[in-house]
Design an enzyme around this catalytic site. Structure first.
Site, short mmCIF file in Angstrom:
data_model
loop_
_atom_site.label_atom_id
_atom_site.label_comp_id
_atom_site.label_asym_id
_atom_site.label_seq_id
_atom_site.Cartn_x
_atom_site.Cartn_y
_atom_site.Cartn_z
N SER A 64 0.80 -1.24 0.00
CA SER A 64 0.00 0.00 0.00
C SER A 64 0.82 1.28 0.00
O SER A 64 0.25 2.35 -0.18
CB SER A 64 -0.94 0.02 1.20
N LYS A 67 0.34 3.37 -2.95
CA LYS A 67 -0.86 4.20 -3.12
C LYS A 67 -0.56 5.69 -3.04
O LYS A 67 -1.31 6.51 -3.56
CB LYS A 67 -1.91 3.80 -2.07
N TYR A 191 -3.95 -2.93 -10.10
CA TYR A 191 -3.82 -2.68 -8.65
C TYR A 191 -2.91 -3.72 -7.98
O TYR A 191 -1.98 -3.38 -7.26
CB TYR A 191 -5.22 -2.68 -8.02
N TYR A 243 -4.59 3.51 8.03
CA TYR A 243 -5.92 2.92 8.25
C TYR A 243 -6.47 3.35 9.61
O TYR A 243 -6.32 4.51 9.97
CB TYR A 243 -5.85 1.38 8.13
N VAL A 261 1.18 -3.61 3.87
CA VAL A 261 1.19 -4.89 4.59
C VAL A 261 2.47 -5.71 4.35
O VAL A 261 2.66 -6.73 4.99
CB VAL A 261 -0.05 -5.77 4.30
N1 GLU Z 1 -2.31 -5.32 -1.85
C1 GLU Z 1 -2.81 -5.24 -0.50
C2 GLU Z 1 -4.30 -5.45 -0.50
O1 GLU Z 1 -4.95 -4.94 -1.34
C3 GLU Z 1 -2.46 -3.89 0.06
C4 GLU Z 1 -2.90 -3.71 1.49
C5 GLU Z 1 -1.88 -2.96 2.30
O2 GLU Z 1 -0.70 -2.91 1.99
O3 GLU Z 1 -2.29 -2.39 3.32
O4 GLU Z 1 -4.84 -6.12 0.33
#
Ligand code: GLU
Length: 309
Positions: A64, A67, A191, A243, A261
């Site tokens: 993430s 992003k 994605y 988050y 993650v």
């Molecule tokens: N590719 C992971 C997902 O979509 C990213 C989540 C993350 O890094 O927090 O679940």
């Protein structure tokens, strides 16, 4: 001012020894194979000098953290139109929550939860083939990190594709509200692949420098985004980057930051430094446990919190 090299050395030594390492993400099977003993940190100061510790040159799955960069690209393409598809408020919910999306008629709370990031990816994809959109994202990362060797870990991407039922549900749900324009499979393919970009702490800290320096890469003078946009991306990182652990991160670390993650965190000390840490074990909210602890120590000792010394 404390000696940064000394601080990084001490933090790296302590992190290597700690036994509270969190839990490695296993809902993407390929990530479960990563050794929780890894710890890396890279800090690039305003002059461009790099200070590193631990496994700072080992590539990891940025997940993430990507992003931040897809948001930057999408804002470049769509400007403020982007905010019609996705909000800018903290979610207070887990990264993959579906409940909120139903209440808010398919419009995700912010670009950093999964639903929001999928909507942002969809915008980048529009008018392109998935391969082109992905190439655009990867080249942007290579340009920012000044390193053309950065690649996508295809095994991680395939692993997430096989098990990404929750993200598939989110994307279909948004599609039913017209928030996703492209075929869901295409959007998710891009994605999953940008989440699977592999980078080292050193490369990630280099890539984040424009956010610490008013949108510019100090080394080249190249303007990536306007100062206003950099400031606003930082604001979203601060409020939404972790988050439902975003409040705790602001309280303890006091910097804009984005976690993934894979255990990476990119943090920005405006005017001072771009920082990347990596420790694969996560806390209950899905954020790197020792990554956060290390950043808390770093900002406290250097007096870098945006909220004061
Ligand atoms: N590719 C992971 C997902 O979509 C990213 C989540 C993350 O890094 O927090 O679940």
């Amino acid at each position: 001012m404390p000696d940064l090299a000394h601080v990084i050395r001490e933090i790296s030594e302590e992190m290597a020894q700690r036994s509270d390492r969190g839990t490695v993400a296993d809902y993407i099977p390929e990530l479960a194979r990563v050794d929780p003993k890894n710890f890396g940190i890279a800090v690039i100061d305003a002059e461009g000098q790099a200070f590193t510790g631990g496994d700072s040159d080992t590539p990891f799955s940025i997940q993430s953290v990507s992003k931040v960069f897809t948001l930057t690209l999408a804002l470049g393409m769509a400007g403020d139109r982007l905010w019609k598809r996705v909000g800018r408020e903290p979610s207070g919910n887990p990264f993959n929550s579906i409940v909120q999306l139903e209440r808010e008629r398919g419009v995700p709370r912010n670009p950093f939860i999964n639903a929001g990031a999928i909507a942002v990816t969809d915008l980048i994809l529009s008018g392109h083939e998935p391969r082109e959109a992905l190439g655009e994202i990867l080249r942007f990362m290579q340009f920012l990190a000044q390193d053309a060797s950065i690649t996508i870990d295809e095994r991680v991407a395939a692993s997430e594709k096989r098990t990404g039922f929750r993200n598939t549900a989110l994307a279909n749900y948004m599609k039913s509200f017209g928030v996703i324009d492209n075929p869901v499979d295409y959007t998710l393919g891009v994605y999953f692949h940008h989440c699977a970009i592999a980078m080292t702490c050193r490369q990630l800290a280099t890539a984040g420098r424009f956010l610490a320096h008013n949108g510019r890469i100090p080394a080249t003078g190249h303007s990536v985004v306007s100062a206003e946009r950099a400031r606003r991306i930082n604001a979203i990182m601060l409020t939404c980057g972790h988050y439902d652990g975003s409040g705790e991160f602001a309280y303890r670390v006091g910097l804009p930051g984005k976690s993934g993650v894979g255990g990476g965190i990119l943090a920005v000390a405006p005017g001072k430094a771009s920082i990347a840490v990596w420790a694969p074990g996560l806390d209950a909210a899905g954020n790197s446990h020792l990554g956060r602890v290390a950043l808390e120590q770093l900002t406290q000792r250097m007096g870098w919190s945006v909220f004061g010394a």
